[in-house]
Design an enzyme around this catalytic site. Structure first.
Site, PDB file in Angstrom:
ATOM      1  N   ARG A   1       0.038  12.049   6.746  1.00  0.00           N
ATOM      2  CA  ARG A   1       0.126  10.837   7.520  1.00  0.00           C
ATOM      3  C   ARG A   1       1.574  10.411   8.203  1.00  0.00           C
ATOM      4  O   ARG A   1       2.334   9.945   7.289  1.00  0.00           O
ATOM      5  CB  ARG A   1      -0.894   9.597   6.940  1.00  0.00           C
ATOM      6  CG  ARG A   1      -0.623   7.938   7.527  1.00  0.00           C
ATOM      7  CD  ARG A   1      -2.001   7.003   6.874  1.00  0.00           C
ATOM      8  NE  ARG A   1      -0.767   7.096   5.595  1.00  0.00           N
ATOM      9  CZ  ARG A   1      -1.365   6.587   4.132  1.00  0.00           C
ATOM     10  NH1 ARG A   1      -2.437   5.891   4.607  1.00  0.00           N
ATOM     11  NH2 ARG A   1      -0.467   5.975   3.276  1.00  0.00           N
TER      12      ARG A   1
ATOM     13  N   GLU B   1      -7.472   5.154  -1.783  1.00  0.00           N
ATOM     14  CA  GLU B   1      -5.775   5.658  -2.203  1.00  0.00           C
ATOM     15  C   GLU B   1      -6.247   4.998  -3.547  1.00  0.00           C
ATOM     16  O   GLU B   1      -6.563   4.096  -3.869  1.00  0.00           O
ATOM     17  CB  GLU B   1      -6.078   3.431  -1.989  1.00  0.00           C
ATOM     18  CG  GLU B   1      -4.501   3.043  -1.607  1.00  0.00           C
ATOM     19  CD  GLU B   1      -3.759   2.079  -1.981  1.00  0.00           C
ATOM     20  OE1 GLU B   1      -2.835   1.514  -3.180  1.00  0.00           O
ATOM     21  OE2 GLU B   1      -4.938   1.099  -2.620  1.00  0.00           O
TER      22      GLU B   1
ATOM     23  N   ASP C   1      -9.523   1.499  -0.242  1.00  0.00           N
ATOM     24  CA  ASP C   1      -8.425   0.839   0.000  1.00  0.00           C
ATOM     25  C   ASP C   1      -8.886   0.227  -1.650  1.00  0.00           C
ATOM     26  O   ASP C   1     -10.370   0.682  -1.968  1.00  0.00           O
ATOM     27  CB  ASP C   1      -8.268  -0.509   0.820  1.00  0.00           C
ATOM     28  CG  ASP C   1      -7.569  -1.487  -0.005  1.00  0.00           C
ATOM     29  OD1 ASP C   1      -6.272  -0.880  -0.242  1.00  0.00           O
ATOM     30  OD2 ASP C   1      -7.616  -2.708  -1.014  1.00  0.00           O
TER      31      ASP C   1
HETATM   32  C1  AAO Z   1      -2.120 -11.271  -2.411  1.00  0.00           C
HETATM   33  C2  AAO Z   1      -1.510 -12.412  -3.006  1.00  0.00           C
HETATM   34  C3  AAO Z   1      -1.301 -12.331  -4.359  1.00  0.00           C
HETATM   35  C4  AAO Z   1      -2.427 -12.542  -4.706  1.00  0.00           C
HETATM   36  C5  AAO Z   1      -3.906 -12.132  -3.609  1.00  0.00           C
HETATM   37  C6  AAO Z   1      -5.201 -12.956  -4.124  1.00  0.00           C
HETATM   38  O1  AAO Z   1       0.841 -11.416  -2.596  1.00  0.00           O
HETATM   39  O2  AAO Z   1      -0.292 -12.819  -5.015  1.00  0.00           O
HETATM   40  O3  AAO Z   1      -2.634 -12.720  -6.624  1.00  0.00           O
HETATM   41  O4  AAO Z   1      -3.208 -11.994  -3.074  1.00  0.00           O
HETATM   42  O5  AAO Z   1      -5.295 -14.328  -3.458  1.00  0.00           O
HETATM   43  C7  AAO Z   1      -2.401  -6.354  -0.429  1.00  0.00           C
HETATM   44  C8  AAO Z   1      -0.476  -7.338  -0.759  1.00  0.00           C
HETATM   45  C9  AAO Z   1      -0.782  -8.064  -2.245  1.00  0.00           C
HETATM   46  C10 AAO Z   1      -2.655  -8.880  -1.702  1.00  0.00           C
HETATM   47  C11 AAO Z   1      -2.801  -8.649  -1.504  1.00  0.00           C
HETATM   48  C12 AAO Z   1      -4.298  -8.757  -1.043  1.00  0.00           C
HETATM   49  O6  AAO Z   1      -0.203  -5.715  -1.668  1.00  0.00           O
HETATM   50  O7  AAO Z   1       0.081  -8.301  -2.762  1.00  0.00           O
HETATM   51  O8  AAO Z   1      -2.530 -10.136  -3.283  1.00  0.00           O
HETATM   52  O9  AAO Z   1      -2.797  -7.140  -0.646  1.00  0.00           O
HETATM   53  O10 AAO Z   1      -3.826  -9.856   0.091  1.00  0.00           O
HETATM   54  C13 AAO Z   1      -1.883  -2.206  -7.545  1.00  0.00           C
HETATM   55  C14 AAO Z   1      -3.782  -1.217  -6.390  1.00  0.00           C
HETATM   56  C15 AAO Z   1      -3.621  -0.936  -5.444  1.00  0.00           C
HETATM   57  C16 AAO Z   1      -2.690  -1.816  -4.145  1.00  0.00           C
HETATM   58  C17 AAO Z   1      -1.485  -2.038  -4.656  1.00  0.00           C
HETATM   59  C18 AAO Z   1      -0.927  -3.234  -3.497  1.00  0.00           C
HETATM   60  O11 AAO Z   1      -3.772  -0.924  -7.846  1.00  0.00           O
HETATM   61  O12 AAO Z   1      -4.273  -0.169  -4.628  1.00  0.00           O
HETATM   62  O13 AAO Z   1      -1.443  -2.778  -5.938  1.00  0.00           O
HETATM   63  N1  AAO Z   1      -3.127  -1.069  -2.945  1.00  0.00           N
HETATM   64  C19 AAO Z   1      -3.871  -1.685  -1.734  1.00  0.00           C
HETATM   65  C20 AAO Z   1      -3.442  -2.074  -0.676  1.00  0.00           C
HETATM   66  C21 AAO Z   1      -2.741  -3.461  -0.306  1.00  0.00           C
HETATM   67  C22 AAO Z   1      -3.764  -4.717  -1.040  1.00  0.00           C
HETATM   68  C23 AAO Z   1      -4.793  -4.205  -2.240  1.00  0.00           C
HETATM   69  C24 AAO Z   1      -4.318  -2.942  -2.054  1.00  0.00           C
HETATM   70  C25 AAO Z   1      -5.692  -5.404  -2.078  1.00  0.00           C
HETATM   71  O14 AAO Z   1      -2.706  -0.923   0.086  1.00  0.00           O
HETATM   72  O15 AAO Z   1      -1.723  -3.712   0.660  1.00  0.00           O
HETATM   73  O16 AAO Z   1      -2.490  -6.034  -1.346  1.00  0.00           O
HETATM   74  O17 AAO Z   1      -6.726  -5.109  -0.781  1.00  0.00           O
HETATM   75  C26 AAO Z   1       1.002   0.179 -10.388  1.00  0.00           C
HETATM   76  C27 AAO Z   1      -0.553   0.753 -10.562  1.00  0.00           C
HETATM   77  C28 AAO Z   1      -0.502   0.847  -9.190  1.00  0.00           C
HETATM   78  C29 AAO Z   1      -0.465  -0.824  -8.358  1.00  0.00           C
HETATM   79  C30 AAO Z   1      -0.040  -1.879  -8.795  1.00  0.00           C
HETATM   80  C31 AAO Z   1       1.375  -2.531  -8.139  1.00  0.00           C
HETATM   81  O18 AAO Z   1       2.289   0.643  -9.751  1.00  0.00           O
HETATM   82  O19 AAO Z   1      -0.305   1.954 -11.038  1.00  0.00           O
HETATM   83  O20 AAO Z   1      -1.991   1.076  -8.944  1.00  0.00           O
HETATM   84  O21 AAO Z   1      -1.573  -0.263  -7.001  1.00  0.00           O
HETATM   85  O22 AAO Z   1       1.258  -1.137  -9.961  1.00  0.00           O
HETATM   86  O23 AAO Z   1       0.430  -3.983  -8.572  1.00  0.00           O
HETATM   87  C32 AAO Z   1       5.914   1.963 -11.542  1.00  0.00           C
HETATM   88  C33 AAO Z   1       4.546   2.385 -11.230  1.00  0.00           C
HETATM   89  C34 AAO Z   1       3.639   2.451 -10.350  1.00  0.00           C
HETATM   90  C35 AAO Z   1       3.448   1.550 -11.074  1.00  0.00           C
HETATM   91  C36 AAO Z   1       3.880   0.299  -9.964  1.00  0.00           C
HETATM   92  C37 AAO Z   1       4.432  -0.879  -9.723  1.00  0.00           C
HETATM   93  O24 AAO Z   1       6.756   2.405  -9.288  1.00  0.00           O
HETATM   94  O25 AAO Z   1       5.101   3.412 -12.246  1.00  0.00           O
HETATM   95  O26 AAO Z   1       2.487   3.340 -11.438  1.00  0.00           O
HETATM   96  O27 AAO Z   1       5.652   0.711 -10.849  1.00  0.00           O
HETATM   97  O28 AAO Z   1       3.925  -1.783 -10.999  1.00  0.00           O
END
Ligand code: AAO
EC number: 3.2.1.1
Length: 508
Positions: A349, A245, A209
């Site tokens: 997957r 990831e 992750d």
């Molecule tokens: C929760 C709450 C938050 C709070 C936090 C701490 O929602 O408000 O601040 O707790 O209290 C998951 C949830 C989160 C959650 C977290 C912890 O999704 O909402 O936060 O559990 O409970 C990034 C990461 C990627 C991550 C993804 C969600 O790079 O690793 O965000 N995925 C994994 C898991 C996921 C998990 C976590 C990681 C954390 O699969 O389930 O989170 O363990 C850009 C970047 C990406 C980035 C995205 C979103 O993407 O490139 O790297 O992913 O932004 O921030 C276009 C762009 C694309 C961009 C996208 C979105 O498509 O081309 O690049 O727009 O802007």
């Protein structure tokens, strides 16, 4: 003798890129939020007989319990300790699942959350799935134990705001989550101990992750400490399968290719692009899929883990945006998953979800947090209906006939070349896999009726999309292949599933 030598050398060279599935099993399924007892049963009653290679399970380690909102799925991405103790079950149940699945040749892959612990705003107390005490304010996790100096905050106190700054992405907090200092040997060893505990139980590999938020060298240092797989089920010297990831849609500082040394990477362009094509957005057409794969700017096939949707982007988290297809759009979704499973690119997957009450406000689903089907927070059993679908709001896409049969198709055509491509210049396309399988799609607004070279031996075949071959009979459409390998196909644009797939084992 020579043959065995070749196999073992091949196995060795493949190392962490090898999914370690049983021979001939080519796809895994993510049983998102399932309980261990249900997965154990599913391996025995469904996944093994249908030819699934393995299961990606939700994070098994203790996590924070969030009450506001009430028990969201994402609380599992906020570790409190490495005790095997979650809403999916305890360590005994986990061990029993791994044993029973391995015994029927189905592998278990763990979603390893090792980049961080809970959110900085997580407070203090015992609101955790095993009741372990923690204090997010002073970064104290005595059940691991980790304390303040095991976190990155000396280096960087803030949030990740700029994805064009690799230092920020890897040293700062992702969504406020307390960022572990993986450059410290103590942290590396502690994380490796957790993973080795799982490997020793029989786990076959890991989804890492938030790998993008860790330095590739730090990940390597952890991986170098991992045991070989358990020889009760795996051959001596087998390495855990690793898929990281890393979201790389282009245009950011961090590239997926930086992680190839450690294992495979998730290719997020795959689902985003395939969704755009099947939806016919931005002038995309299925005819353009002729050079699908590296030709579309994806990572090399043997470094890719691919999927149509995942647990994040099926509900607007993560990346991919509105083009992502999910079970909510079943007709297009089945075509996309069918295309993925027929096409040789990447390791595949399949997603298996639960239903939740979507509620879009200004284009955003305000219910994107809702956790698995539950009674007062206790995850519900996956019940099986008489027609083999699932109850209790478990969607079980992997049990949909079209998807389950395409997993079998992929196994049957394994190792065969991409061949006999045909398209009408629009959204009617077809291709084969050597002399073992052939698939035809009609995503145009008019009917398809044409004769195509399939590459298959002469005979009558059962279409595994509209039906099943049962006791030598076909419950769906029959396709006759002539001695020249050609067959006539008709697919109405209003067909329930506008595609047809036949393969060597669906021959009548
Ligand atoms: C929760 C709450 C938050 C709070 C936090 C701490 O929602 O408000 O601040 O707790 O209290 C998951 C949830 C989160 C959650 C977290 C912890 O999704 O909402 O936060 O559990 O409970 C990034 C990461 C990627 C991550 C993804 C969600 O790079 O690793 O965000 N995925 C994994 C898991 C996921 C998990 C976590 C990681 C954390 O699969 O389930 O989170 O363990 C850009 C970047 C990406 C980035 C995205 C979103 O993407 O490139 O790297 O992913 O932004 O921030 C276009 C762009 C694309 C961009 C996208 C979105 O498509 O081309 O690049 O727009 O802007």
């Amino acid at each position: 003798m020579k043959f065995f030598l070749f196999i073992s050398l091949f196995g060795f060279c493949w190392g962490q890129y090898d999914p370690q599935t049983q021979y001939g099993r080519t796809a895994i399924v993510h049983l998102f939020e399932w309980r261990w007892v249900d997965i154990a049963k599913e391996c025995e009653r469904y996944l093994a007989p249908k030819g699934f290679g393995g299961v990606q399970v939700s994070p098994p380690n203790e996590n924070i319990v969030v009450y506001n909102p009430s028990r969201p799925w994402w609380e599992r991405y906020q570790p409190i300790s490495y005790k095997i103790c979650t809403r999916s079950g305890n360590e005994d149940e986990f061990r029993d699942m791994v044993t029973r699945c391995n015994n029927v040749g189905v592998r278990i892959y763990v979603d390893a959350v090792i980049n961080h612990m809970c959110g900085a705003g997580g407070g203090a107390g015992t609101s955790s799935t095993c009741g372990s005490y923690y204090n997010a304010n002073n970064r104290d996790f005595p059940s691991v134990p980790y304390s303040a100096w095991d976190f990155n905050d000396g280096k960087c106190d803030g949030e990740i705001n700029n994805y064009n700054d690799a230092n920020q992405v890897r040293n700062c907090r992702l969504s406020g989550l307390l960022d572990l200092a993986l450059e410290k040997d103590y942290v590396r060893t502690t994380v490796a101990n957790y993973m080795n505990h799982l490997i020793d139980m029989g786990v076959a590999g890991f989804r890492l992750d938030a790998a993008k938020h860790m330095w590739p060298g730090d990940i390597k240092a952890v991986l170098d400490k991992l045991h070989n797989l358990n020889t009760q089920w795996f051959s001596q010297g087998s390495r855990p399968f690793i898929f990281q990831e890393v979201i790389d849609l282009g245009g950011e500082a961090i590239k997926g290719s930086e992680y190839f040394g450690n294992g495979r990477v998730t290719e997020f362009k795959y689902g985003a692009k395939l969704g755009t094509v099947i939806r016919k957005w931005n002038g995309e057409k299925m005819a353009y899929l002729k050079n699908w794969g590296e030709g579309w700017g994806f990572v090399p096939s043997d470094r890719a883990l691919v999927f149509v949707d995942n647990h994040d982007n099926q509900r607007g988290h993560g990346a991919g945006g509105a083009s992502i297809l999910t079970f909510w759009d079943p007709r297009m979704y089945k075509m996309a998953v069918g295309f993925m499973l027929a096409h040789p690119y990447g390791f595949t997957r399949v997603m298996s979800s639960y239903r939740w009450p979507r509620n879009f406000q200004n284009g955003k689903d305000v219910n994107d947090w809702i956790g698995p089907p539950n009674n007062n927070g206790v995850t519900k059993e996956v019940t099986i209906n008489p027609d083999t679908t699932c109850g209790n709001d478990w969607v079980c896409e992997h049990r949909w006939r079209q998807i389950r049969n395409m997993v079998a198709f992929r196994n049957v055509v394994n190792g065969q070349p991409f061949s006999n491509w045909w398209d009408n210049g629009s959204n009617q396309v077809a291709f084969g896999r050597g002399n073992r399988g052939f698939i035809v799609f009609n995503n145009d607004d008019w009917s398809l009726s044409t004769t195509l070279q399939t590459g298959l031996p002469a005979g009558t075949y059962c279409d595994v999309i509209s039906g099943d071959k049962i006791d030598g009979n076909c419950t769906g459409i029959k396709v006759t292949v002539g001695s020249d390998g050609k067959a006539h196909f008709s697919i109405s644009n209003s067909a329930e599933d506008p595609f047809i797939a036949i393969h060597a084992e669906s021959k009548l």
